[in-house]
Write a protein that holds these residues in place. Structure first.
Motif, PDB file in Angstrom:
ATOM      1  N   VAL A 114     -17.623 -75.046  18.621  1.00 15.99           N
ATOM      2  CA  VAL A 114     -17.446 -74.070  20.005  1.00 15.99           C
ATOM      3  C   VAL A 114     -18.196 -72.663  19.726  1.00 15.99           C
ATOM      4  O   VAL A 114     -18.598 -72.316  21.157  1.00 15.99           O
ATOM      5  N   GLY A 115     -19.123 -71.845  18.331  1.00 17.69           N
ATOM      6  CA  GLY A 115     -19.641 -70.566  18.601  1.00 17.69           C
ATOM      7  C   GLY A 115     -19.912 -70.503  17.468  1.00 17.69           C
ATOM      8  O   GLY A 115     -19.372 -70.733  16.423  1.00 17.69           O
ATOM      9  N   HIS A 116     -19.955 -68.718  17.377  1.00 15.98           N
ATOM     10  CA  HIS A 116     -19.980 -67.918  15.925  1.00 15.98           C
ATOM     11  C   HIS A 116     -18.909 -66.866  16.326  1.00 15.98           C
ATOM     12  O   HIS A 116     -18.998 -65.832  17.132  1.00 15.98           O
ATOM     13  N   ALA A 117     -19.187 -66.209  15.467  1.00 19.89           N
ATOM     14  CA  ALA A 117     -18.154 -64.993  15.290  1.00 19.89           C
ATOM     15  C   ALA A 117     -18.689 -64.168  13.980  1.00 19.89           C
ATOM     16  O   ALA A 117     -19.334 -64.580  13.202  1.00 19.89           O
ATOM     17  N   GLN A 118     -18.533 -63.195  14.308  1.00 21.19           N
ATOM     18  CA  GLN A 118     -19.523 -61.906  13.496  1.00 21.19           C
ATOM     19  C   GLN A 118     -18.379 -60.532  13.202  1.00 21.19           C
ATOM     20  O   GLN A 118     -17.692 -60.188  13.847  1.00 21.19           O
ATOM     21  N   GLN A 119     -18.410 -60.355  12.054  1.00 13.98           N
ATOM     22  CA  GLN A 119     -17.213 -59.071  12.060  1.00 13.98           C
ATOM     23  C   GLN A 119     -18.209 -58.126  10.906  1.00 13.98           C
ATOM     24  O   GLN A 119     -18.724 -58.775   9.958  1.00 13.98           O
ATOM     25  N   ILE A 120     -17.993 -56.655  11.327  1.00 12.04           N
ATOM     26  CA  ILE A 120     -19.016 -55.756  10.207  1.00 12.04           C
ATOM     27  C   ILE A 120     -17.789 -54.979   9.764  1.00 12.04           C
ATOM     28  O   ILE A 120     -16.798 -54.451  10.215  1.00 12.04           O
ATOM     29  N   LEU A 121     -18.129 -55.461   8.246  1.00 13.60           N
ATOM     30  CA  LEU A 121     -17.214 -54.500   7.555  1.00 13.60           C
ATOM     31  C   LEU A 121     -17.116 -53.469   6.732  1.00 13.60           C
ATOM     32  O   LEU A 121     -18.730 -52.789   6.243  1.00 13.60           O
TER      33      LEU A 121
END
Length: 268
Positions: free
Chosen positions: A253-260
């Motif tokens: 259904v889509g994409h997710a991004q997280q900066i750590l």
């Protein structure tokens, strides 16, 4: 918030039109006395739904939501204020601000785009994941503390290895006690779990909390199960990225991004 009284079967309880009280189930993984961001992300989507519910159906679909985490998320009541930043018939931008003790702690922006029939040209998505019902359970609580992690039903699609995992995540709990939530809000309430399923380094030795979460959707997700096909990368200068292909039981259904922010845990 440790009272000895059993927590309701929800992550939040409504106080009034804009304020919510977290239950013990919303406790964080890095610090059980803080909020886990995942159900708070769903709560923001719930507030956005309420903001648009009073008007006629515009035919717009939430297609991107980005959350910036501005500070410590205390396990305390919060207030969510929503406004329309850019109104439009085919494109609209909403903004939500979460306040705890009067201080902004999360700022989220959501793009709503027109719903059109593009089925004839749809394509390019990843393969579907194996269905969750047939998969073994995985105990994330063996790695992470906190009420939120303890509330989850996790099914492993692949055997996790450092920085790489694919899993389904679900919960028996309501987002807000006594209130129906949209499939989208329920789905988004589980996405931030991605940073915890593909552990690259033990969280007892290293910290790597995310300071944002951005979700792009090309398909309206169903609630129930959130599929996370996740890769975690650490760079050499204290930054990391968690990248996830998002699935529901029908497919991607889509994409997710997280900066750590990656840092060692030093002994006192």
């Amino acid at each position: 918030m440790t009272t000895g009284i059993p927590a309701p079967d929800s992550y939040y309880e409504r106080i009034d039109e804009h304020r919510y009280k977290p239950t013990a189930h919303a406790g964080g993984a890095w610090d059980p006395d803080e909020l886990h961001f995942s159900p708070l992300g769903g709560l923001v989507a719930h507030a956005l739904d309420r903001h648009t519910a009073s008007r006629a159906d515009s035919g717009l679909l939430l297609s991107r939501i980005s959350y910036d985490i501005l500070g410590r998320l205390a396990l305390d009541e919060c207030e969510i204020r929503v406004e329309t930043v850019r109104p439009g018939r085919t494109i609209e931008l909403l903004e939500a601000v979460v306040l705890i003790a009067g201080r902004p702690v999360v700022r989220a922006r959501a793009w709503l785009l027109a719903a059109l029939d593009t089925g004839d040209v749809a394509g390019g998505a990843d393969e579907r994941l194996a269905p969750p019902e047939s998969l073994p359970r995985r105990r994330l609580s063996d790695v992470w503390p906190g009420g939120y992690i303890a509330s989850l039903d996790v099914r492993a699609v692949t055997t996790p290895r450092p920085g790489r995992a694919t899993a389904w995540v679900s919960t028996p709990l309501d987002l807000v006690a006594g209130e129906p939530s949209s499939p989208l809000a329920s789905y988004l309430a589980l996405v931030d779990t991605a940073n915890g399923i593909a552990v690259r380094q033990p969280p007892t030795a290293w910290m790597y909390p995310n300071v944002d979460l951005t979700v792009h959707l090309h398909h309206r997700p169903e609630g129930g199960w959130t599929g996370l096909d996740t890769t975690v990368t650490f760079g050499p200068t204290g930054q990391g990225v968690t990248s996830t292909v998002l699935h529901d039981v029908r497919g991607p259904v889509g994409h997710a991004q997280q900066i750590l922010t990656v840092r060692p845990i030093t002994a006192d």
